[in-house]
Design a protein around this motif. Structure first.
Motif, PDB file in Angstrom:
ATOM      1  N   ASN A 596       0.026   2.564   2.061  1.00 32.58           N
ATOM      2  CA  ASN A 596       0.024   4.021   1.602  1.00 32.58           C
ATOM      3  C   ASN A 596      -1.357   3.975   2.643  1.00 32.58           C
ATOM      4  N   GLY A 623       8.884   3.195   1.963  1.00 31.99           N
ATOM      5  CA  GLY A 623       8.697   3.600   0.692  1.00 31.99           C
ATOM      6  C   GLY A 623       8.063   5.089  -0.037  1.00 31.99           C
ATOM      7  N   ASN A 686       2.990   5.067   0.221  1.00 32.44           N
ATOM      8  CA  ASN A 686       3.443   4.033  -1.204  1.00 32.44           C
ATOM      9  C   ASN A 686       2.706   3.781  -2.135  1.00 32.44           C
ATOM     10  N   ASN A 692       5.950  -1.729   2.204  1.00 28.90           N
ATOM     11  CA  ASN A 692       6.538  -0.944   2.975  1.00 28.90           C
ATOM     12  C   ASN A 692       5.737  -0.502   4.715  1.00 28.90           C
TER      13      ASN A 692
END
Length: 813
Positions: A596, A623, A686, A692
């Motif tokens: 993220n 994601g 994400n 991801n």
């Protein structure tokens, strides 16, 4: 001991009818002269009290003695103490602590004098006093004679035009003066400035780093470490009240907690100048507003209306509480005076303040025995053959250093500058460039000026004169670079180009339209640089190179060179960069984000209708959002981000078609939006998991076709594209709901799964008093009003999660 004050003292002064008549006439006669002074005193009542805290006077005492006392005033939004009969000896101390937020202030015999026998402001309705009596000291203590009590703020508001266009601001040099309700600001020698009619209120202090107010508009004070007692006012206004005298200069004592003065603690100050301002004025201060923005720092810029040697008038939004704000020349960032009066309306008028050219005002600021003369050097020569180009390879050519009105000279250099973390590493054209060396406290910074003058330029035969040059502004304390012009060696200098703040580690291209001077036989240009302020002001080297003046567009042909990410700082964007995992690969041509992660690079670019971004994209796992886009601040603007992959319906989704491998994208950004941007954002979102990634390679930004890509060439033939904007927002508070509402007893607060960990919710009544604190988890949280001891009425619930905040109203029947 709790002191609950149930009675208050009211003093009523009676006037005869004749006296009242004189006062009313006087007020109405003055109204056309002074407009409206923009103070907004803190809603306060003062109450006489009789509370003492004294040592036991044990003879021969060898140990310290600790005495405590609690003072409470139910319903108060803040408290402040006024002392008498103070004796703190040589080593004894008094510490005052807020029960609401734990903020504390420690006073000694020396510092309580600086505070004129008063305390700081403390949020909430209860404080604890702790008297620490040093060993061997007798008759130590004090009495409290009066209590200042914050009450609910009335709702008042006004501004220029039909809309209030002020936005949040965090200028460290600007503070809030209380209890009068004004603004004050730091100048380069450490003194402070405000409006004259802000002088005279009792025991004033100036607060910096002011937090947001409560939902009901009652203000919140910063901790005592950000409060400073005010003294030594210099102002003619109290004895000679007039708009021409409405300025004040003052000092502030060192803070009791840190020992620092405001300029030492804040590391920021304003350079005050007497030169005429440009066409745009900015006002930043602590004006009134609704809700949490009330009397917090906000800013707005508007057009200059008029200027003379006494007044500056402008149409920038201000409200009560803005009195004392700096009048800032938007082109340079310099202060040219002090704001004092409102007079704006939706149909006309202007706000106004006093200009620094008032001799007594300038002298009081102590910025020089006489005002520095504005740069006024006549140009020489007659350049009439164009292009007129200079890259400073052997000298300054026909350009020249100013000999008055500035502090520094420009320097020729090759390679890097002597200071780490600032300046270019090499020239933009050839081997040499010009730059301003900012090193040396008091010599190179703070706020030192360097001016480079052009020869006389004859634009008599030019229909579209244009200036192009390369500029470099890298460093943590970059101030400003301005290009100015004038004609016939007379009149004021007009800004034709300006940049302030860090502009990235690369050279940047400037293309300045000088058509306003077409046909003029004597035009002079100058490069005007101001170095940084604060302790890191040396990190503000600014450079120029490859300067050219010609007829017609000077836009250089696009090169379509891919970005080298090694030339940029990879910086966290907004509040979204949770994981922060990024890496540069392939010799600098690729950037990979994992988990993220939201990042940006500083990239100043004016997006035109022809701007294109081209890049290659790949991802090993999907994601929620994979994308890229331009930005002009650190806030989220979904309509600027091109999503190419992901499960969340967010941003511009016209190119959301990634299916695997490496895909080349050619996106005509100018078909979706245009404007001046200062950063390029890369997204690998994400919230719901990890693993991801997004890899952006060979990122190119250009206008139209760069001649090197068949895909790019067809962009110029694309018709206007209709943007397809996603319907889902980004953030941890998306989907928040409170149900049922209204409620009798049990209600639920729903949080989405992006709200990692626990979330704190705070319940306030309509007076802004905290009633409860609740810990929430993702999903449904069932809550009983009875368990929180909440009666019937309207409440506000404030939630803080993942650096986001939101306030919701709930009604309990």
């Amino acid at each position: 001991m709790n002191l609950h004050n149930t009675n208050s003292t009211h003093v009523t002064k009676k006037y005869s009818l004749s006296t009242l008549g004189i006062w009313i006439c006087t007020v109405f006669m003055l109204m056309p002269l002074i407009h409206w002074g923009q103070t907004d005193p803190l809603p306060t009542r003062y109450q006489d009290v009789n509370v003492s805290l004294w040592s036991t006077n044990a003879i021969g005492k060898s140990n310290t003695e600790i005495l405590t006392k609690t003072i409470a005033e139910p319903g108060a939004t803040w408290l402040r103490l006024f002392f008498k009969d103070v004796n703190l000896g040589q080593n004894s101390t008094l510490t005052i602590t807020s029960a609401l937020d734990g903020a504390s202030q420690t006073l000694t015999s020396a510092t309580i004098g600086d505070w004129k026998n008063t305390s700081a402001y403390f949020n909430g309705d209860k404080i604890t006093l702790r008297l620490s009596v040093a060993a061997g000291e007798k008759s130590i203590g004090l009495s409290i004679k009066e209590l200042g009590i914050g009450i609910e703020d009335p709702n008042t508001k006004s501004q220029c035009g039909s809309n209030d266009d002020r936005i949040d601001s965090t200028d460290d040099a600007i503070g809030r003066i209380v209890p009068i309700g004004c603004t004050g600001w730091i100048i380069t020698n450490g003194r402070l400035v405000t409006a004259g009619h802000c002088v005279g209120s009792r025991a004033q202090i100036i607060e910096f780093n002011v937090p947001k107010s409560n939902p009901d508009r009652t203000i919140v004070h910063p901790g005592p470490e950000d409060q400073y007692p005010i003294g030594n006012f210099v102002s003619p206004y109290p004895n000679s009240p007039s708009q021409a005298n409405d300025w004040a200069v003052f000092t502030a004592s060192a803070n009791t907690q840190t020992g620092l003065t405001p300029i030492q603690a804040q590391g920021k100050s304003f350079n005050v100048v007497q030169s005429a301002p440009g066409n745009t004025i900015r006002i930043t201060g602590f004006g009134t507003d609704t809700g949490i923005d009330n009397q917090t720092q906000q800013t707005h810029s508007g057009p200059l209306s008029s200027v003379n040697n006494t007044f500056v008038r402008y149409r920038a939004d201000t409200t009560g509480g803005n009195s004392g704000s700096p009048i800032i020349d938007e082109a340079t960032g310099n202060a040219v005076g002090v704001h004092a009066y409102g007079g704006c309306s939706g149909s006309g008028g202007s706000n106004s303040g006093e200009r620094a050219t008032i001799p007594a005002f300038w002298d009081a600021m102590g910025l020089g025995s006489t005002p520095p003369p504005p740069p006024n050097e006549d140009c020489s020569g007659d350049v009439s053959s164009f292009p007129f180009a200079e890259s400073f390879e052997s000298s300054l050519g026909q350009w020249s250093q100013a000999t008055s009105g500035d502090d520094l000279n420009w320097s020729r250099n090759s390679g890097g500058t002597p200071s780490n973390g600032t300046g270019p590493g090499s020239a933009a054209d050839g081997s040499f460039y010009l730059y301003v060396e900012a090193s040396g406290n008091g010599t190179g910074y703070p706020n030192k000026r360097a001016i480079l003058n052009s020869p006389c330029l004859n634009f008599g035969s030019l229909s579209e004169p244009t200036l192009t040059f390369q500029y470099h502004m890298l460093g943590s304390a970059i101030n400003s670079l301005t290009v100015e012009a004038r004609t016939n060696n007379s009149g004021s200098w007009a800004s034709v180009f300006s940049r302030s703040g860090e502009q990235g580690s690369n050279w940047n291209s400037a293309n300045v339209d000088l058509s306003a001077y077409a046909g003029q036989s004597s035009v002079q240009l100058r490069f005007n640089v101001v170095t940084g302020s604060g302790g890191s002001g040396w990190q503000s080297d600014i450079a120029i190179d490859d300067v050219s003046i010609q007829n017609g567009s000077g836009t250089p042909p696009p090169t379509c060179t891919a970005l080298d990410f090694n030339d940029f700082s990879i910086t966290s964007f907004s509040n979204q960069d949770a994981a922060g995992n990024s890496s540069i690969g392939n010799g600098g041509t690729s950037l990979t984000l994992t988990n993220n992660t939201w990042k940006f690079i500083a990239y100043n670019y004016t997006v035109t209708p022809n701007t294109v971004i081209e890049f290659q994209f790949s991802s090993s796992g999907q994601g929620e959002i994979h994308g890229v886009g331009f930005e002009d601040d650190n806030g989220l603007t979904p309509a600027r981000y091109f999503k190419v992959h992901g499960t969340q319906n967010y941003g511009l989704t016209n190119y959301d078609n990634y299916s695997g491998g490496t895909t080349n994208y050619v996106i005509p950004v100018g078909n979706f939006y245009t404007g001046s941007m200062d950063r390029l954002v890369f997204i690998n979102d994400n919230d719901g998991g990890s693993g991801n990634n997004s890899t952006f390679s060979n990122v190119r930004i250009y206008e139209g076709s760069c001649g090197q890509s068949a895909n790019a060439e067809r962009v110029t033939t694309l018709e206007n594209v209709t943007p397809i904007l996603g319907t889902e927002d980004e953030g941890s508070l998306i989907g928040l709901r409170i149900s049922p509402n209204p409620v009798k007893d049990v209600f639920s607060i729903y949080l989405n799964g992006f709200a990692k960990g626990t979330t704190q919710a705070f319940v306030y009544d309509i007076l802004g008093r905290q009633q409860a604190q609740i810990t929430l988890q993702p999903g449904e949280n069932r809550i009983s009003t009875r368990s929180l001891s909440l009666g019937h009425g309207i409440y506000m619930i404030k939630l803080d999660v993942n650096n986001e905040s939101i306030i919701q109203k709930i009604i309990i029947n």
